[in-house]
Scaffold this motif. Structure first.
Motif, PDB file in Angstrom:
ATOM      1  N   ILE A 186       0.832  -1.202   0.000  1.00 57.72           N
ATOM      2  CA  ILE A 186       0.000   0.000   0.000  1.00 57.72           C
ATOM      3  C   ILE A 186       0.871   1.258   0.000  1.00 57.72           C
ATOM      4  CG2 ILE A 186      -2.010  -1.114   1.067  1.00 57.72           C
ATOM      5  CD1 ILE A 186      -1.139   0.216   3.727  1.00 57.72           C
ATOM      6  N   LYS A 187       2.148   1.092  -0.370  1.00 55.99           N
ATOM      7  CA  LYS A 187       3.101   2.191  -0.523  1.00 55.99           C
ATOM      8  C   LYS A 187       3.414   2.912   0.788  1.00 55.99           C
ATOM      9  CE  LYS A 187       2.779   2.095  -5.238  1.00 55.99           C
ATOM     10  NZ  LYS A 187       2.225   0.812  -5.445  1.00 55.99           N
ATOM     11  N   ILE A 188       3.307   2.186   1.907  1.00 53.60           N
ATOM     12  CA  ILE A 188       3.761   2.681   3.204  1.00 53.60           C
ATOM     13  C   ILE A 188       4.826   1.683   3.646  1.00 53.60           C
ATOM     14  CG2 ILE A 188       3.161   3.176   5.604  1.00 53.60           C
ATOM     15  CD1 ILE A 188       0.305   3.722   4.641  1.00 53.60           C
ATOM     16  N   CYS A 189       6.032   1.907   3.197  1.00 55.03           N
ATOM     17  CA  CYS A 189       7.109   0.935   3.386  1.00 55.03           C
ATOM     18  C   CYS A 189       8.006   1.333   4.551  1.00 55.03           C
ATOM     19  CB  CYS A 189       7.913   0.793   2.098  1.00 55.03           C
ATOM     20  SG  CYS A 189       6.890   0.372   0.679  1.00 55.03           S
ATOM     21  N   VAL A 190       7.625   0.885   5.733  1.00 52.68           N
ATOM     22  CA  VAL A 190       8.400   1.138   6.946  1.00 52.68           C
ATOM     23  C   VAL A 190       8.498  -0.193   7.683  1.00 52.68           C
ATOM     24  CG1 VAL A 190       8.487   2.378   9.144  1.00 52.68           C
ATOM     25  CG2 VAL A 190       7.540   3.497   7.116  1.00 52.68           C
ATOM     26  N   ILE A 191       9.715  -0.621   7.952  1.00 55.46           N
ATOM     27  CA  ILE A 191       9.899  -1.893   8.641  1.00 55.46           C
ATOM     28  C   ILE A 191       9.852  -1.672  10.150  1.00 55.46           C
ATOM     29  CG2 ILE A 191      11.453  -3.866   9.001  1.00 55.46           C
ATOM     30  CD1 ILE A 191      10.211  -3.677   6.172  1.00 55.46           C
ATOM     31  N   HIS A 192       8.956  -2.383  10.822  1.00 56.13           N
ATOM     32  CA  HIS A 192       8.822  -2.307  12.277  1.00 56.13           C
ATOM     33  C   HIS A 192      10.085  -2.904  12.890  1.00 56.13           C
ATOM     34  CE1 HIS A 192       7.360  -3.287  16.307  1.00 56.13           C
ATOM     35  NE2 HIS A 192       6.496  -2.304  16.109  1.00 56.13           N
ATOM     36  N   PRO A 193      10.741  -2.176  13.812  1.00 58.11           N
ATOM     37  CA  PRO A 193      12.044  -2.614  14.318  1.00 58.11           C
ATOM     38  C   PRO A 193      12.033  -3.946  15.073  1.00 58.11           C
ATOM     39  CG  PRO A 193      11.261  -0.693  15.529  1.00 58.11           C
ATOM     40  CD  PRO A 193      10.322  -0.904  14.384  1.00 58.11           C
TER      41      PRO A 193
ATOM     42  N   ALA B 287       9.232  -6.379  15.130  1.00 57.10           N
ATOM     43  CA  ALA B 287       8.530  -7.436  14.397  1.00 57.10           C
ATOM     44  C   ALA B 287       9.210  -7.767  13.073  1.00 57.10           C
ATOM     45  CB  ALA B 287       7.077  -7.021  14.137  1.00 57.10           C
ATOM     46  N   ARG B 288      10.015  -6.829  12.546  1.00 55.98           N
ATOM     47  CA  ARG B 288      10.700  -7.005  11.254  1.00 55.98           C
ATOM     48  C   ARG B 288       9.708  -7.233  10.116  1.00 55.98           C
ATOM     49  NH1 ARG B 288      14.851  -4.711  10.988  1.00 55.98           N
ATOM     50  NH2 ARG B 288      15.730  -6.063   9.423  1.00 55.98           N
ATOM     51  N   LEU B 289       8.547  -6.565  10.233  1.00 54.61           N
ATOM     52  CA  LEU B 289       7.515  -6.621   9.209  1.00 54.61           C
ATOM     53  C   LEU B 289       7.254  -5.215   8.698  1.00 54.61           C
ATOM     54  CD1 LEU B 289       4.886  -8.914  10.991  1.00 54.61           C
ATOM     55  CD2 LEU B 289       6.524  -9.603   9.230  1.00 54.61           C
ATOM     56  N   CYS B 290       6.843  -5.117   7.446  1.00 57.15           N
ATOM     57  CA  CYS B 290       6.451  -3.823   6.895  1.00 57.15           C
ATOM     58  C   CYS B 290       5.155  -3.384   7.571  1.00 57.15           C
ATOM     59  CB  CYS B 290       6.251  -3.937   5.383  1.00 57.15           C
ATOM     60  SG  CYS B 290       5.619  -2.416   4.633  1.00 57.15           S
ATOM     61  N   THR B 291       5.118  -2.162   8.067  1.00 61.12           N
ATOM     62  CA  THR B 291       3.914  -1.680   8.749  1.00 61.12           C
ATOM     63  C   THR B 291       2.775  -1.418   7.774  1.00 61.12           C
ATOM     64  OG1 THR B 291       4.667   0.614   8.671  1.00 61.12           O
ATOM     65  CG2 THR B 291       5.221  -0.656  10.642  1.00 61.12           C
ATOM     66  N   GLY B 292       3.071  -1.327   6.487  1.00 61.31           N
ATOM     67  CA  GLY B 292       2.026  -1.107   5.487  1.00 61.31           C
ATOM     68  C   GLY B 292       1.352  -2.388   5.043  1.00 61.31           C
ATOM     69  N   CYS B 293       2.152  -3.372   4.612  1.00 57.16           N
ATOM     70  CA  CYS B 293       1.574  -4.594   4.038  1.00 57.16           C
ATOM     71  C   CYS B 293       1.732  -5.820   4.923  1.00 57.16           C
ATOM     72  CB  CYS B 293       2.186  -4.871   2.666  1.00 57.16           C
ATOM     73  SG  CYS B 293       3.931  -5.352   2.701  1.00 57.16           S
ATOM     74  N   LEU B 294       2.513  -5.717   5.997  1.00 56.17           N
ATOM     75  CA  LEU B 294       2.745  -6.782   6.973  1.00 56.17           C
ATOM     76  C   LEU B 294       3.602  -7.940   6.454  1.00 56.17           C
ATOM     77  CD1 LEU B 294      -0.778  -6.922   8.647  1.00 56.17           C
ATOM     78  CD2 LEU B 294       1.257  -5.730   9.459  1.00 56.17           C
ATOM     79  N   ARG B 295       4.258  -7.751   5.308  1.00 57.64           N
ATOM     80  CA  ARG B 295       5.162  -8.787   4.813  1.00 57.64           C
ATOM     81  C   ARG B 295       6.547  -8.585   5.411  1.00 57.64           C
ATOM     82  NH1 ARG B 295       5.006  -8.183  -1.517  1.00 57.64           N
ATOM     83  NH2 ARG B 295       4.892  -6.004  -0.882  1.00 57.64           N
ATOM     84  N   SER B 296       7.310  -9.681   5.461  1.00 55.55           N
ATOM     85  CA  SER B 296       8.701  -9.589   5.908  1.00 55.55           C
ATOM     86  C   SER B 296       9.544  -9.046   4.758  1.00 55.55           C
ATOM     87  CB  SER B 296       9.217 -10.963   6.327  1.00 55.55           C
ATOM     88  OG  SER B 296       9.354 -11.797   5.184  1.00 55.55           O
ATOM     89  N   ILE B 297      10.767  -8.632   5.080  1.00 51.88           N
ATOM     90  CA  ILE B 297      11.667  -8.137   4.037  1.00 51.88           C
ATOM     91  C   ILE B 297      11.920  -9.232   3.004  1.00 51.88           C
ATOM     92  CG2 ILE B 297      14.022  -7.335   3.572  1.00 51.88           C
ATOM     93  CD1 ILE B 297      13.942  -5.998   6.350  1.00 51.88           C
ATOM     94  N   ASP B 298      12.103 -10.472   3.473  1.00 53.72           N
ATOM     95  CA  ASP B 298      12.343 -11.585   2.550  1.00 53.72           C
ATOM     96  C   ASP B 298      11.153 -11.810   1.620  1.00 53.72           C
ATOM     97  OD1 ASP B 298      14.862 -12.002   3.641  1.00 53.72           O
ATOM     98  OD2 ASP B 298      14.171 -13.574   5.003  1.00 53.72           O
ATOM     99  N   GLU B 299       9.942 -11.700   2.151  1.00 55.77           N
ATOM    100  CA  GLU B 299       8.747 -11.881   1.320  1.00 55.77           C
ATOM    101  C   GLU B 299       8.614 -10.756   0.299  1.00 55.77           C
ATOM    102  OE1 GLU B 299       5.988 -14.233   4.594  1.00 55.77           O
ATOM    103  OE2 GLU B 299       5.924 -12.039   4.506  1.00 55.77           O
TER     104      GLU B 299
END
Length: 76
Positions: A16-23, A25-37
């Motif tokens: 959803i173009k909100i690309c911030v990784i939660h420190p 959880a290591r998940l994107c706060t926008g889409c909830l995917r991991s960096i690897d995903e």
């Protein structure tokens, strides 16, 4: 003229173009995917993408929102 030839039956990205990784959880706060995903998304199979999409709603609880910011931390 129809664009049906360009349509594919692929699982769309949840981005959803909100690309911030939660420190923590290591998940994107926008889409909830991991960096690897996120990195592997374009190479994932249809089934692998579907599995990721099915797991996203359960990840919301891993993202905790900080309240009060710096002022609240200093007040402690």
């Amino acid at each position: 003229m129809s664009d049906d030839i360009w349509k594919r039956a692929e699982v769309e990205s949840p981005c959803i173009k909100i690309c911030v990784i939660h420190p923590e959880a290591r998940l994107c706060t926008g889409c909830l995917r991991s960096i690897d995903e996120i990195t592997a998304w374009s190479k994932m199979s249809h089934d692998a993408r579907r599995v990721v999409m099915e797991n996203l709603p359960s990840r919301q609880s891993q993202i905790t929102k900080r309240r009060g910011g710096r002022a609240a931390r200093l007040a402690k």
